[in-house]
Design a protein around this motif. Structure first.
Motif, PDB file in Angstrom:
ATOM      1  N   VAL A   1       0.853  -1.187   0.000  1.00 54.90           N
ATOM      2  CA  VAL A   1       0.000   0.000   0.000  1.00 54.90           C
ATOM      3  C   VAL A   1       0.893   1.243   0.000  1.00 54.90           C
ATOM      4  O   VAL A   1       1.823   1.351   0.797  1.00 54.90           O
ATOM      5  N   MET A   2       0.602   2.159  -0.906  1.00 56.22           N
ATOM      6  CA  MET A   2       1.276   3.448  -0.941  1.00 56.22           C
ATOM      7  C   MET A   2       0.213   4.531  -1.005  1.00 56.22           C
ATOM      8  O   MET A   2      -0.850   4.337  -1.607  1.00 56.22           O
ATOM      9  N   VAL A   3       0.509   5.663  -0.362  1.00 58.46           N
ATOM     10  CA  VAL A   3      -0.451   6.753  -0.258  1.00 58.46           C
ATOM     11  C   VAL A   3       0.256   8.050  -0.640  1.00 58.46           C
ATOM     12  O   VAL A   3       1.389   8.287  -0.222  1.00 58.46           O
ATOM     13  N   SER A   4      -0.406   8.866  -1.427  1.00 54.89           N
ATOM     14  CA  SER A   4       0.137  10.193  -1.716  1.00 54.89           C
ATOM     15  C   SER A   4      -0.802  11.237  -1.145  1.00 54.89           C
ATOM     16  O   SER A   4      -2.021  11.053  -1.108  1.00 54.89           O
ATOM     17  N   THR A   5      -0.208  12.324  -0.698  1.00 50.21           N
ATOM     18  CA  THR A   5      -0.965  13.465  -0.209  1.00 50.21           C
ATOM     19  C   THR A   5      -0.389  14.700  -0.877  1.00 50.21           C
ATOM     20  O   THR A   5       0.823  14.918  -0.844  1.00 50.21           O
ATOM     21  N   SER A   6      -1.237  15.486  -1.502  1.00 53.74           N
ATOM     22  CA  SER A   6      -0.778  16.724  -2.117  1.00 53.74           C
ATOM     23  C   SER A   6      -1.670  17.864  -1.664  1.00 53.74           C
ATOM     24  O   SER A   6      -2.867  17.691  -1.446  1.00 53.74           O
ATOM     25  N   ILE A   7      -1.041  19.018  -1.506  1.00 54.78           N
ATOM     26  CA  ILE A   7      -1.731  20.203  -1.007  1.00 54.78           C
ATOM     27  C   ILE A   7      -1.575  21.324  -2.032  1.00 54.78           C
ATOM     28  O   ILE A   7      -0.479  21.557  -2.551  1.00 54.78           O
ATOM     29  N   TYR A   8      -2.668  22.041  -2.276  1.00 52.43           N
ATOM     30  CA  TYR A   8      -2.695  23.139  -3.238  1.00 52.43           C
ATOM     31  C   TYR A   8      -3.411  24.336  -2.639  1.00 52.43           C
ATOM     32  O   TYR A   8      -4.235  24.184  -1.738  1.00 52.43           O
ATOM     33  N   GLU A   9      -3.123  25.499  -3.153  1.00 53.10           N
ATOM     34  CA  GLU A   9      -3.762  26.715  -2.668  1.00 53.10           C
ATOM     35  C   GLU A   9      -5.243  26.767  -3.027  1.00 53.10           C
ATOM     36  O   GLU A   9      -6.020  27.421  -2.333  1.00 53.10           O
TER      37      GLU A   9
END
Length: 94
Positions: free
Chosen positions: A47-55
């Motif tokens: 299992v791999m998880v990505s988290t990305s944050i944007y304005e």
């Protein structure tokens, strides 16, 4: 701010997936207007998880499109299952 979380199950080679994401995908995300941060996590057990944050939501939406293209073109054999994608407005942060 907006966040996008993608959970990939059945990852066949987490180390190689991480390398390709770091070298190929992260530079693409940094070009997305409103980019704030990105994390690729090996949760173990394939299992791999990505988290990305944007304005804003536009940046988050663009990241979803770029992720789909990058996985299709570069990671299909390593990430054989479609991700579970959760996206939304950040309502609290620390």
């Amino acid at each position: 701010m907006y966040a996008v979380v993608r959970r990939y199950e059945g990852v066949t080679d987490p180390a190689e997936a991480g390398r390709l994401v770091d070298e190929g995908f992260v530079p693409l995300l940094r070009q997305v207007p409103g980019f704030v941060a990105y994390y690729w996590i090996d949760a173990g057990g394939g299992v791999m998880v990505s988290t990305s944050i944007y304005e804003d939501q536009a940046g988050a939406d663009e990241s979803v499109r770029r992720a789909a293209d990058f996985v299709r073109d570069n990671l299909a054999s390593l990430l054989p299952n479609p991700p579970q994608v959760t996206a939304g407005q950040v309502v609290a942060a620390g």
